[in-house]
Design a protein around this motif. Sequence first.
Motif, mmCIF file in Angstrom:
data_model
loop_
_atom_site.group_PDB
_atom_site.id
_atom_site.type_symbol
_atom_site.label_atom_id
_atom_site.label_comp_id
_atom_site.label_asym_id
_atom_site.label_seq_id
_atom_site.Cartn_x
_atom_site.Cartn_y
_atom_site.Cartn_z
ATOM 1 N N GLY A 110 6.842 12.704 -77.969
ATOM 2 C CA GLY A 110 7.200 11.434 -78.582
ATOM 3 C C GLY A 110 7.578 11.597 -80.046
ATOM 4 O O GLY A 110 7.432 12.668 -80.637
ATOM 5 N N ASN A 111 8.066 10.521 -80.651
ATOM 6 C CA ASN A 111 8.502 10.493 -82.045
ATOM 7 C C ASN A 111 9.675 11.444 -82.289
ATOM 8 O O ASN A 111 9.762 12.120 -83.325
ATOM 9 C CB ASN A 111 7.341 10.829 -83.001
ATOM 10 N N VAL A 112 10.579 11.482 -81.322
ATOM 11 C CA VAL A 112 11.790 12.298 -81.445
ATOM 12 C C VAL A 112 12.812 11.532 -82.290
ATOM 13 O O VAL A 112 12.992 10.322 -82.112
ATOM 14 C CB VAL A 112 12.392 12.583 -80.047
ATOM 15 N N PRO A 113 13.491 12.206 -83.231
ATOM 16 C CA PRO A 113 14.528 11.518 -84.017
ATOM 17 C C PRO A 113 15.562 10.865 -83.095
ATOM 18 O O PRO A 113 16.040 11.487 -82.144
ATOM 19 C CB PRO A 113 15.153 12.654 -84.837
ATOM 20 N N LYS A 114 15.908 9.626 -83.392
ATOM 21 C CA LYS A 114 16.774 8.852 -82.507
ATOM 22 C C LYS A 114 18.186 9.422 -82.384
ATOM 23 O O LYS A 114 18.891 9.153 -81.424
ATOM 24 C CB LYS A 114 16.848 7.398 -82.998
ATOM 25 N N ASN A 115 18.606 10.207 -83.368
ATOM 26 C CA ASN A 115 19.973 10.743 -83.326
ATOM 27 C C ASN A 115 20.055 12.115 -82.649
ATOM 28 O O ASN A 115 21.113 12.713 -82.559
ATOM 29 C CB ASN A 115 20.551 10.832 -84.748
ATOM 30 N N TRP A 116 18.926 12.616 -82.149
ATOM 31 C CA TRP A 116 18.924 13.920 -81.491
ATOM 32 C C TRP A 116 19.587 13.830 -80.126
ATOM 33 O O TRP A 116 19.493 12.825 -79.421
ATOM 34 C CB TRP A 116 17.483 14.417 -81.328
ATOM 35 N N LYS A 119 20.816 18.604 -76.206
ATOM 36 C CA LYS A 119 21.026 19.990 -76.638
ATOM 37 C C LYS A 119 20.118 20.343 -77.809
ATOM 38 O O LYS A 119 19.532 21.436 -77.858
ATOM 39 C CB LYS A 119 22.490 20.192 -77.019
ATOM 40 N N ASP A 120 19.977 19.419 -78.776
ATOM 41 C CA ASP A 120 19.072 19.639 -79.919
ATOM 42 C C ASP A 120 17.641 19.856 -79.429
ATOM 43 O O ASP A 120 16.939 20.758 -79.891
ATOM 44 C CB ASP A 120 19.102 18.431 -80.867
ATOM 45 N N MET A 121 17.238 19.021 -78.476
ATOM 46 C CA MET A 121 15.874 19.086 -77.962
ATOM 47 C C MET A 121 15.631 20.398 -77.228
ATOM 48 O O MET A 121 14.599 21.048 -77.412
ATOM 49 C CB MET A 121 15.656 17.902 -77.003
ATOM 50 N N LYS A 122 16.582 20.790 -76.399
ATOM 51 C CA LYS A 122 16.424 22.021 -75.612
ATOM 52 C C LYS A 122 16.369 23.245 -76.517
ATOM 53 O O LYS A 122 15.569 24.168 -76.297
ATOM 54 C CB LYS A 122 17.569 22.161 -74.609
ATOM 55 N N THR A 123 17.214 23.284 -77.542
ATOM 56 C CA THR A 123 17.218 24.411 -78.478
ATOM 57 C C THR A 123 15.869 24.538 -79.182
ATOM 58 O O THR A 123 15.310 25.637 -79.311
ATOM 59 C CB THR A 123 18.328 24.233 -79.536
ATOM 60 N N THR A 124 15.321 23.404 -79.597
ATOM 61 C CA THR A 124 14.050 23.415 -80.330
ATOM 62 C C THR A 124 12.893 23.878 -79.461
ATOM 63 O O THR A 124 12.129 24.763 -79.850
ATOM 64 C CB THR A 124 13.753 22.009 -80.885
ATOM 65 N N ASN A 147 18.808 8.081 -78.603
ATOM 66 C CA ASN A 147 17.780 8.245 -77.575
ATOM 67 C C ASN A 147 16.647 7.250 -77.821
ATOM 68 O O ASN A 147 16.630 6.560 -78.844
ATOM 69 C CB ASN A 147 17.253 9.680 -77.551
ATOM 70 N N ARG A 148 15.713 7.162 -76.892
ATOM 71 C CA ARG A 148 14.620 6.183 -76.987
ATOM 72 C C ARG A 148 13.398 6.714 -77.730
ATOM 73 O O ARG A 148 12.359 6.051 -77.787
ATOM 74 C CB ARG A 148 14.210 5.729 -75.589
ATOM 75 N N GLY A 149 13.500 7.932 -78.266
ATOM 76 C CA GLY A 149 12.407 8.457 -79.084
ATOM 77 C C GLY A 149 11.398 9.303 -78.339
ATOM 78 O O GLY A 149 10.390 9.704 -78.908
ATOM 79 N N PHE A 150 11.673 9.617 -77.056
ATOM 80 C CA PHE A 150 10.745 10.494 -76.345
ATOM 81 C C PHE A 150 11.492 11.291 -75.281
ATOM 82 O O PHE A 150 12.596 10.945 -74.859
ATOM 83 C CB PHE A 150 9.579 9.717 -75.732
ATOM 84 N N ALA A 151 10.850 12.412 -74.870
ATOM 85 C CA ALA A 151 11.488 13.311 -73.910
ATOM 86 C C ALA A 151 10.435 13.928 -72.996
ATOM 87 O O ALA A 151 9.235 13.934 -73.305
ATOM 88 C CB ALA A 151 12.243 14.415 -74.641
ATOM 89 N N PHE A 152 10.897 14.454 -71.853
ATOM 90 C CA PHE A 152 10.050 15.184 -70.916
ATOM 91 C C PHE A 152 10.592 16.604 -70.799
ATOM 92 O O PHE A 152 11.791 16.802 -70.590
ATOM 93 C CB PHE A 152 10.041 14.514 -69.536
ATOM 94 N N ASP A 172 2.158 22.025 -88.297
ATOM 95 C CA ASP A 172 3.331 22.650 -88.913
ATOM 96 C C ASP A 172 4.601 22.402 -88.098
ATOM 97 O O ASP A 172 5.709 22.595 -88.615
ATOM 98 C CB ASP A 172 3.121 24.167 -89.044
ATOM 99 N N PHE A 173 4.442 22.009 -86.859
ATOM 100 C CA PHE A 173 5.615 21.814 -86.005
ATOM 101 C C PHE A 173 6.244 20.451 -86.298
ATOM 102 O O PHE A 173 5.575 19.420 -86.251
ATOM 103 C CB PHE A 173 5.216 21.911 -84.534
ATOM 104 N N LYS A 174 7.553 20.452 -86.584
ATOM 105 C CA LYS A 174 8.252 19.212 -86.924
ATOM 106 C C LYS A 174 9.553 19.101 -86.134
ATOM 107 O O LYS A 174 10.155 20.098 -85.735
ATOM 108 C CB LYS A 174 8.598 19.181 -88.418
ATOM 109 N N LEU A 175 9.975 17.872 -85.919
ATOM 110 C CA LEU A 175 11.309 17.573 -85.411
ATOM 111 C C LEU A 175 12.045 16.912 -86.559
ATOM 112 O O LEU A 175 11.824 15.735 -86.841
ATOM 113 C CB LEU A 175 11.234 16.640 -84.193
ATOM 114 N N ASP A 176 12.862 17.682 -87.247
ATOM 115 C CA ASP A 176 13.402 17.289 -88.553
ATOM 116 C C ASP A 176 12.207 17.067 -89.486
ATOM 117 O O ASP A 176 11.423 17.982 -89.688
ATOM 118 C CB ASP A 176 14.293 16.044 -88.444
ATOM 119 N N ASP A 177 12.024 15.841 -89.988
ATOM 120 C CA ASP A 177 10.877 15.586 -90.857
ATOM 121 C C ASP A 177 9.764 14.832 -90.133
ATOM 122 O O ASP A 177 8.828 14.332 -90.754
ATOM 123 C CB ASP A 177 11.321 14.793 -92.094
ATOM 124 N N ARG A 178 9.839 14.753 -88.799
ATOM 125 C CA ARG A 178 8.864 13.985 -88.030
ATOM 126 C C ARG A 178 7.828 14.890 -87.360
ATOM 127 O O ARG A 178 8.163 15.974 -86.887
ATOM 128 C CB ARG A 178 9.562 13.165 -86.947
#
Length: 379
Positions: A110-116, A119-124, A147-152, A172-178
Amino acid sequence: MKVDEKDEDESVKHAELLALPPHGSEIYVGGIPSDASEEDLKNFCKSVGEVVEVRLIKDKGSSENKGYAFVTYLTKELAEKATEDLNNTEFKGKKIKCSTAQKKHRLFIGNVPKNWTEKDMKTTVSNVGPGVTAVQLMKDPQNSSCNRGFAFIEYYNGACAEYSRKKMSSSDFKLDDRTPTVSWADPRSGNSASSFQVKSVYVKHLPKNVTQDQLRRLFEHHGRITKVVLPPAKAGQENRIGFVHFEERSSVMKALKNTERYEIDGQVLDCSLAKPPASERQSANTGSNALKGPLLPNYPLGYGLIGGTYSTLPAAYRQPMVYGNPGVAMVPMILPDGRLGYVMQQPRPSDHRSVSRRGSSNGGRQNNDGSRGRRYQPY
């Protein structure tokens, strides 16, 4: 430790995790005699094929086995064969039950940046741990660019998923600044966001004479229970269902963890996450049940019809008139929810015979525009 040495250790660890059997290779075995050992069970199960691991669940106080275990085969195919060949067979004089284990291998983030993007998610997540087999970033139905802010995230096996879960749970793990929220995605909860707010366990295969106290005692060590619900048994059915409501969501997840199995009067229960109420599912999944395709703007009911102003409807939403019965035009209309509908065009006042004839069907009442005849009726 040098950076390259650290990377090398990570690569070795990743290879070890990927060398473990894939998801679906583990089975649940219930009804095990109290005097059985892990070695006894392994010898019994390897008649089907190569057994990688046997976990006989034991009581912490007495160290006696609790009557069930988890057996991991080398492949998913062997596990499927074992559930068919060994179920309802005798082991040390007692009939056992075998089924596919609901081992977790999917994570919720959860709390995934809405503009991701996906592909961004899979790379991370692929950079964090090994074995990523699928990424499902939930899209915003109202805005395809967000996106809706969450992923599986689905992994090759539970070990890969657990490794990544621990890594991504670090501060220490972040998604951008989140800072994301990372938890297990329950295998039977579906993809609804509202499922992650449920605080109830759904219990099946309960004995007909079960009581609320029995069910409460079975689950109360996981956390404070607010209520236990036991609907009446359906006519002609021996088994019942029930719901155990907890005060905390964390208690539910403890109750459903892979090492927990429940029995009452020798009957193995089937437990899963309760479905959220329909109103919550609708709220959490706004737009998921909407019409396929883009929604149209919310124009007032009858927009473009009254006063002969259909031509004022924006060109992008104009549709050609269609005809039903001879001479009756069906005029396009934008409904309040954005859907396109058609209504019968009101007869022209000059058509005296048509107005008179239709006016008799509603008792000769006048319409709002002063004319007699049929009002607009949705088709």
